[in-house]
Design a protein around this motif. Structure first.
Motif, mmCIF file in Angstrom:
data_model
loop_
_atom_site.group_PDB
_atom_site.id
_atom_site.type_symbol
_atom_site.label_atom_id
_atom_site.label_comp_id
_atom_site.label_asym_id
_atom_site.label_seq_id
_atom_site.Cartn_x
_atom_site.Cartn_y
_atom_site.Cartn_z
ATOM 1 N N ASP A 180 0.837 -1.195 0.000
ATOM 2 C CA ASP A 180 0.000 0.000 0.000
ATOM 3 C C ASP A 180 0.879 1.255 0.000
ATOM 4 O O ASP A 180 1.677 1.472 0.911
ATOM 5 N N LEU A 181 0.730 2.087 -1.019
ATOM 6 C CA LEU A 181 1.574 3.273 -1.183
ATOM 7 C C LEU A 181 0.819 4.577 -0.969
ATOM 8 O O LEU A 181 1.352 5.656 -1.245
ATOM 9 N N ARG A 182 -0.389 4.502 -0.439
ATOM 10 C CA ARG A 182 -1.240 5.702 -0.370
ATOM 11 C C ARG A 182 -0.679 6.806 0.520
ATOM 12 O O ARG A 182 -0.993 7.975 0.299
ATOM 13 N N ASP A 183 0.134 6.465 1.507
ATOM 14 C CA ASP A 183 0.698 7.506 2.376
ATOM 15 C C ASP A 183 2.195 7.692 2.147
ATOM 16 O O ASP A 183 2.906 8.200 3.020
ATOM 17 N N HIS A 184 2.676 7.328 0.954
ATOM 18 C CA HIS A 184 4.094 7.449 0.610
ATOM 19 C C HIS A 184 4.318 8.557 -0.418
ATOM 20 O O HIS A 184 3.450 8.835 -1.246
ATOM 21 N N THR A 185 5.506 9.144 -0.366
ATOM 22 C CA THR A 185 5.968 10.080 -1.389
ATOM 23 C C THR A 185 7.035 9.391 -2.238
ATOM 24 O O THR A 185 7.971 8.801 -1.696
ATOM 25 N N PHE A 186 6.873 9.457 -3.549
ATOM 26 C CA PHE A 186 7.846 8.905 -4.495
ATOM 27 C C PHE A 186 8.861 9.980 -4.826
ATOM 28 O O PHE A 186 8.494 11.098 -5.232
ATOM 29 N N ILE A 187 10.148 9.672 -4.659
ATOM 30 C CA ILE A 187 11.225 10.610 -4.966
ATOM 31 C C ILE A 187 12.185 9.948 -5.951
ATOM 32 O O ILE A 187 12.755 8.896 -5.660
ATOM 33 N N ASP A 188 12.375 10.565 -7.102
ATOM 34 C CA ASP A 188 13.303 10.068 -8.120
ATOM 35 C C ASP A 188 14.594 10.879 -8.025
ATOM 36 O O ASP A 188 14.597 12.089 -8.271
ATOM 37 N N ILE A 189 15.683 10.213 -7.645
ATOM 38 C CA ILE A 189 16.989 10.857 -7.522
ATOM 39 C C ILE A 189 17.698 10.767 -8.874
ATOM 40 O O ILE A 189 18.032 9.682 -9.351
#
Length: 268
Positions: free
Chosen positions: A110-119
């Motif tokens: 479950d990713l609903r409370d995650h922030t995706f960060i692309d480095i």
């Protein structure tokens, strides 16, 4: 001039010749590049040194770009990203395969409370794929402002086509100087730099985690040449490690047909 200086000079000369030649090949129309993949032509053409770049597949219009009207292809030389700071540990930009990104993100639940960060987000292809998932936010960072501009133009295209998705946004910034957003993070990387800089990034993430400014983090790492950096962390455990096959429609749009994908998550 010492040996190190001579070596550096030779490297700069090689790159000053290599990348203009690559750019010339890259300017071939897409139908011409596609034609070069015909078996009867490829058999001989791939033996021509300068044409080898065509067979990386990176300069063909990727299926995701044909579908969306975005621009995520090509290879960006290190000089265009790092400027005078380019060295032997500086890698070029190229886009990841969407099927591999989907496979990796599917491992995280479950990713609903995650922030995706692309480095090292480049033109933003992983961010585009991340908008397919229910992230709280999708953001990317890159030193190359011109790539960030392209990523944000791609973001506008995706937003118009899929207004229901979480917006994505890229920033021209040094990933090693970030103040990470609070909450849970998924940090994505496609081999952006060497072990020394990777260790600094991990140290920053670990400090943010231990201070409580971030709740948890996962690292999704493609072509994980510095996997030992994350394996050595007492905060992390490997959650996934596999060589993942490209989707059938992506074969011929990258240098290989599969990619090593590793994932670490903070220990519970």
């Amino acid at each position: 001039m010492n040996t190190t200086s001579i070596g550096g000079f030779r490297t700069r000369v090689k790159r000053s010749i290599k990348w203009p030649l690559i750019a010339a090949v890259a300017s071939l129309p897409d139908p011409v590049q596609t034609l070069l993949f015909a078996p009867s032509i490829r058999k001989y053409a791939q033996r021509v040194p300068i044409l080898k770049v065509v067979y990386s597949g990176c300069y063909r219009t990727h299926p995701i770009d044909r579908m969306l009207g975005t621009n995520t292809g090509g290879i960006e030389p290190p000089e265009a990203i790092y400027g005078d700071g380019v060295d032997a540990t500086s890698f070029p930009y190229m886009g990841s395969q969407p099927s591999l990104i989907r496979c990796a993100l599917a491992q995280l639940g479950d990713l609903r409370d995650h922030t995706f960060i692309d480095i090292g987000c480049g033109k933003g292809r992983p961010m585009i794929v991340a908008t397919e998932f229910p992230f709280r936010a999708v953001i990317g960072y890159d030193l190359a402002a011109h790539l960030v501009d392209i990523a944000n133009r791609n973001a506008a295209i995706v937003a118009r086509r899929f207004p229901e998705r979480v917006p994505m946004h890229a920033y021209a910034a040094d990933a090693l100087e970030l103040e990470f957003p609070p909450g849970k993070l998924v940090v994505f990387m496609f081999n952006p730099f060497g072990a020394q800089l990777m260790a600094r990034l991990l140290a920053n993430l670990s400090a943010a985690y231990e201070s409580g400014s971030i709740e948890a983090f996962s690292v999704v790492y493609f072509n994980p040449i510095c996997a030992h950096v994350f394996d050595s962390s007492p905060l992390l455990e490997r959650r996934f490690a596999s060589s993942v096959d490209y989707a059938e429609e992506e074969i011929g749009y990258g240098a290989e047909t599969r990619q090593d994908v590793f994932i670490w998550t903070t220990k519970t």
